[in-house]
Each structure stands twice: as structure tokens, then as C-alpha cells.
Scaffold this active site. Structure first.
Site, PDB file in Angstrom:
ATOM      1  N   HIS A  26      23.568  19.454 -20.733  1.00  0.00           N
ATOM      2  CA  HIS A  26      22.692  17.976 -21.524  1.00  0.00           C
ATOM      3  C   HIS A  26      21.449  17.644 -21.190  1.00  0.00           C
ATOM      4  CE1 HIS A  26      23.833  14.602 -23.755  1.00  0.00           C
ATOM      5  NE2 HIS A  26      22.562  13.465 -22.831  1.00  0.00           N
ATOM      6  N   GLU A  27      21.464  17.817 -19.613  1.00  0.00           N
ATOM      7  CA  GLU A  27      20.110  16.138 -19.138  1.00  0.00           C
ATOM      8  C   GLU A  27      18.964  17.635 -19.091  1.00  0.00           C
ATOM      9  OE1 GLU A  27      20.054  13.333 -18.983  1.00  0.00           O
ATOM     10  OE2 GLU A  27      21.976  13.565 -18.334  1.00  0.00           O
ATOM     11  N   HIS A  30      17.715  18.244 -22.338  1.00  0.00           N
ATOM     12  CA  HIS A  30      16.542  16.950 -22.036  1.00  0.00           C
ATOM     13  C   HIS A  30      14.833  17.734 -21.747  1.00  0.00           C
ATOM     14  CE1 HIS A  30      19.232  13.906 -24.160  1.00  0.00           C
ATOM     15  NE2 HIS A  30      19.758  13.626 -23.126  1.00  0.00           N
TER      16      HIS A  30
END
Length: 217
Positions: A26-27, A30
Site C-alpha cells: 500500500h505505502e 503511494h
């Protein structure tokens, strides 16, 4: 403290590994998307990586999940250290905000699909008889559906707040920024503490998870 059997501890720690992997993806999503949009802040700080040590938040990645292992149940839920973004570097500001914010939840939906594919293969191979493997795969599906939907809630500091702020028509987003943004984290806290957030999300989590499980069968 509830009875912490070796089996329960093993299950909890196994699910914790799935959570760490899901949060790392997820990170990283980004940071990777920000890099594509012209900002290398996350990349320079080593955040475009699947190494969970680069994304650990002491509370959301360690304390809360471990409390769930020892005092609660699984599947686990937590959060990672926010990915740093220098929005002033975006080649197109609004598009950059929306794509970077949406990349995290999108990555979890993609992971849910990948876990579904792995579950499809597992159910048609020898892995069907390996209960721990099957549990990890089914948990991976649901955990990533939960992470995706939770982060799409349009309340700060979640990704959905950035998507709403920059994707809505300017007249609407101006009202949203003025009315919701300053109090969003408190609204989120109240919704979480009262169980209203879980009540609102559970039908969507159940519907999407059920659909994916059926695809795997």
C-alpha cells in the site's frame, strides 16, 4: 488475557506477516505513483520498497496488531507510517493528488485479486489439504478488501479524503475542505469508537469478499 495457545499464536503471527506485506504494498504504491507524477520524495527516503521495516508505525504497525494477536482475534487491521509526498513536484497537481492517494487502496484491491488467484490454484492442488495455507489466502483476500475500503473513506487522514478534495468539482470540494477536513479525524474517531464505521463498511466488505471467494471456488 485470553488463553493464548501455541496454535493461536502461530495463526496470529502468520496473519501479521500478511498484514505487514499488505501495508508495505500500500505505502510503496503511494511512493511509486508519486515518482511517476514527478515527486521523488518517497523514493529518496527509501519508501518505495516492500521491506516492512521502512513503513513501520509504532502504534499502527506494532502495538495495535500485536494487541489483537494477544487480546483480540484475527484477521488483523493496522496502518503504516504515512508516505511522504511533495505535491509541489507534481507535473499536474490535481491529477497527481488523486492518483497518488488512490494508488494505495487500488494496490490492496489488486492484492485481493492476487490472493483470490492463489486461492483458486490452491483449491485445485495439494494446498487444499494445507489448512494454514488456505487460511492465509482467505485472510489475504478479506484483509486487503478491508484495507482498500477503509482507506477510501473520505475522512482525513485517510486516502479517500485526498481523492474527494481533488476529484470533486471545485465548488463542492471547497465546501468539503472547509466543513469536513478540519474535523475529519475526530469524526473518524467517533465512527470507529462507536462501531458505526464497521457497520457502514461491513456490507461492502462482505459483498466484495464473497464475490472473490466465489470466483476462487
Amino acid at each position: 488475557m485470553p488463553d493464548l495457545t501455541p496454535e493461536r499464536l502461530a495463526w496470529g503471527l502468520t496473519y501479521y506477516v500478511v498484514l505487514l506485506f499488505s501495508l508495505s504494498v500500500h505505502e510503496s504504491a503511494h511512493g511509486w505513483t508519486a515518482l511517476r507524477m514527478g515527486d521523488d520524495t518517497a523514493a529518496r527516503q527509501g519508501r518505495v520498497t516492500l521491506n516492512p521495516l521502512s513503513h513501520i508505525d509504532p502504534v499502527g504497525t506494532v502495538l495495535i496488531p500485536l494487541l489483537q494477536i494477544f487480546w483480540g482475534g484475527v484477521p488483523l487491521l493496522g496502518w503504516a507510517k504515512p508516505t511522504p509526498v511533495g505535491a509541489h513536484n507534481f507535473r499536474r497537481l490535481a491529477r497527481g493528488h488523486v492518483l497518488v492517494a488512490g494508488a494505495g487502496p487500488a494496490s490492496n484491491l489488486l492484492l485481493a485479486l492476487l490472493f483470490t488467484g492463489a486461492l483458486f490454484v490452491g483449491l485445485r492442488s495439494g494446498a487444499r489439504e494445507m489448512e494454514p495455507v488456505m487460511a492465509i489466502l482467505t485472510t489475504g483476500v478479506q484483509m486487503n478488501v478491508v484495507l482498500a475500503l477503509f482507506n477510501l473513506v473520505p475522512l482525513p487522514p485517510l486516502d479517500g479524503s485526498w481523492v474527494a478534495s481533488w476529484a470533486l468539482p471545485r465548488t463542492v470540494s471547497a465546501t468539503y475542505d472547509r466543513v469536513v477536513q478540519p474535523y475529519g479525524q475526530w469524526i473518524l474517531l467517533v465512527l470507529f469508537a462507536t462501531g458505526a464505521l464497521g457497520w457502514a463498511l461491513s456490507p461492502f466488505v462482505k459483498a466484495i469478499s464473497t464475490l472473490l471467494y466465489r470466483l476462487a471456488l
